[in-house]
Every structure is written in structure tokens, then in C-alpha cells.
Design an enzyme around this catalytic site. Sequence first.
Site, mmCIF file in Angstrom:
data_model
loop_
_atom_site.group_PDB
_atom_site.id
_atom_site.type_symbol
_atom_site.label_atom_id
_atom_site.label_comp_id
_atom_site.label_asym_id
_atom_site.label_seq_id
_atom_site.Cartn_x
_atom_site.Cartn_y
_atom_site.Cartn_z
ATOM 1 N N GLY A 27 0.820 -1.202 0.000
ATOM 2 C CA GLY A 27 0.000 0.000 0.000
ATOM 3 C C GLY A 27 0.858 1.258 0.000
ATOM 4 O O GLY A 27 2.088 1.205 0.144
ATOM 5 N N ASN A 28 0.217 2.396 -0.169
ATOM 6 C CA ASN A 28 0.921 3.675 -0.153
ATOM 7 C C ASN A 28 -0.071 4.806 0.083
ATOM 8 O O ASN A 28 -1.275 4.641 -0.098
ATOM 9 C CB ASN A 28 1.738 3.909 -1.430
ATOM 10 C CG ASN A 28 1.128 3.249 -2.644
ATOM 11 O OD1 ASN A 28 0.156 3.747 -3.208
ATOM 12 N ND2 ASN A 28 1.673 2.100 -3.045
ATOM 13 N N SER A 44 9.260 3.958 -0.953
ATOM 14 C CA SER A 44 9.153 2.592 -1.478
ATOM 15 C C SER A 44 9.782 1.580 -0.525
ATOM 16 O O SER A 44 10.940 1.724 -0.110
ATOM 17 C CB SER A 44 9.862 2.516 -2.835
ATOM 18 O OG SER A 44 9.836 1.192 -3.335
ATOM 19 N N GLY A 45 8.978 0.562 -0.167
ATOM 20 C CA GLY A 45 9.508 -0.602 0.529
ATOM 21 C C GLY A 45 9.998 -0.400 1.945
ATOM 22 O O GLY A 45 10.797 -1.199 2.433
ATOM 23 N N GLU A 75 4.109 3.325 -6.973
ATOM 24 C CA GLU A 75 2.843 3.759 -7.551
ATOM 25 C C GLU A 75 2.745 5.282 -7.650
ATOM 26 O O GLU A 75 1.652 5.839 -7.723
ATOM 27 C CB GLU A 75 1.672 3.219 -6.720
ATOM 28 C CG GLU A 75 1.631 1.718 -6.539
ATOM 29 C CD GLU A 75 1.455 0.944 -7.837
ATOM 30 O OE1 GLU A 75 1.322 1.570 -8.908
ATOM 31 O OE2 GLU A 75 1.469 -0.299 -7.772
ATOM 32 N N HIS A 94 -3.896 4.026 -0.908
ATOM 33 C CA HIS A 94 -3.923 2.733 -1.607
ATOM 34 C C HIS A 94 -3.729 1.643 -0.563
ATOM 35 O O HIS A 94 -2.690 1.574 0.089
ATOM 36 C CB HIS A 94 -2.820 2.683 -2.663
ATOM 37 C CG HIS A 94 -2.534 1.315 -3.193
ATOM 38 N ND1 HIS A 94 -3.522 0.381 -3.440
ATOM 39 C CD2 HIS A 94 -1.367 0.720 -3.537
ATOM 40 C CE1 HIS A 94 -2.969 -0.728 -3.912
ATOM 41 N NE2 HIS A 94 -1.665 -0.541 -3.967
ATOM 42 N N HIS A 157 -4.858 -6.788 -6.653
ATOM 43 C CA HIS A 157 -3.815 -5.944 -6.059
ATOM 44 C C HIS A 157 -4.272 -5.133 -4.847
ATOM 45 O O HIS A 157 -3.473 -4.910 -3.952
ATOM 46 C CB HIS A 157 -3.286 -4.993 -7.144
ATOM 47 C CG HIS A 157 -2.105 -4.188 -6.742
ATOM 48 N ND1 HIS A 157 -0.817 -4.658 -6.829
ATOM 49 C CD2 HIS A 157 -2.007 -2.937 -6.240
ATOM 50 C CE1 HIS A 157 0.025 -3.727 -6.412
ATOM 51 N NE2 HIS A 157 -0.673 -2.663 -6.030
#
Length: 215
Positions: A27-28, A44-45, A75, A94, A157
Site C-alpha cells: 500500500g501507499n 518505497s519498501g 505507484e 492505496h 492488487h
Amino acid sequence: MIVNYKKAIVDAGKYMLSSGLTVGTWGNISICDRESGLVYLTPSGMPYNTLEEKDIPVLKLDGTPVDAFRKPTIEKDMHLGIYNAYPQIGAVVHTHPKWSMIFACVRKTIPLICDEAAQFIKGDIECTEYALPGSKELAVNCIEKLKSSNACLIASHGSVCLGGNLKEAFDVATVLEYTAELYYKILSMGMNPAELSKDDIKFMYEFVHTKYGQK
């Protein structure tokens, strides 16, 4: 009033993880400050419970990095695309929650089957065509589905939820997951839910956002 958007993203990441709207680093989250034209995103990550303000990347709406200490979420094209397509949006969440993911994996629309859904979500939550994570195709697919609602499913997703601010986006995400669970359990009974009329859905959404509660 000066708003600390980086802190807001850090706090939101921890909330998303603790609320069950995602697991791990999936998610983000992003916020768009329309006054400055800057977008603040999760990196990211990175685990949400380890994030600090310095970890939050900042981009211009055209994708130009302003603060690039960390790489932004893969994303980012989806987030930037949504902000450029829908100028009324100030936050994007997200998520990867369990019940919504079920319908994302079978690529089935979640209808607005209860008053709570109609009060927070503008239209049925449709699922996109499949595209690889982080791809421009995924971004385009989401933007298209969000023309008719402030939430959509991403095939196999997760989900994307929009708001004028971060609280509104999380309200949408929470109600979406609640509705997905109800819908799954109704279908598991071998039944179909009664449908709300489009007029009633429109009335409830507008009422909650213009008249309900205190000034």
C-alpha cells in the site's frame, strides 16, 4: 496555519498498518498540497512503523523531485495521475485489506449496498483491468475507474480511495472494507443484497457532506 505534511504521512502509515487496511510494506499514501503544488508520498519498501519525517519524498505534480532522500512509492505515477486528473482531490490512500482484496482478486464490482457506503462513496466500486504494479498502465486504469466513484479496486492488487484530505480518504477506505465484508457474507448466504436507488445514494452522499453534523 502551517501543516506538517511529512508528519501527517508518517502518522497515516502507522494508522493504516494498525487498522488492518494493509500488511507489511504494501500500500501507499499521499497528500497533495494544492497551494504549493507539492505531493508528499510514502517511500518505497519501508516499514510503516519505522518511518520518520526525513523518509517522506516530496515531488512536484509533474513528477520532478523536490526532496529525494528516499525513493517514492512505485505507484507514484498513479498518485500524480489522480491529482492531475481530479483537482478536487487532496489525498490518496492505496490499501491492501482482506475483504476488498477478495473482490479485487475475482475482479468483481462491490455495489453500494448499505447506507454507510452511500454516505461516503460516490458510486459502485469497480475493478480495473489487470496491470503490473508500478506500471503506467495501472495508473491509467485506476484514473479511468475513478471517473464514476471516489474508490476503485485494482485487479488482484488492492484498492484506491480518494478524499479532499487525508481523513476523508481514510473514511472512504474504512467504509469500503466494511462494505466488502458485508457483501461477501451476504453472497456466502446464497443471497443478493437489495439495491439502493441512485437517487437515494446521491441524497445520502450530499446530505452527509453538506448538512450532517455540527458546523
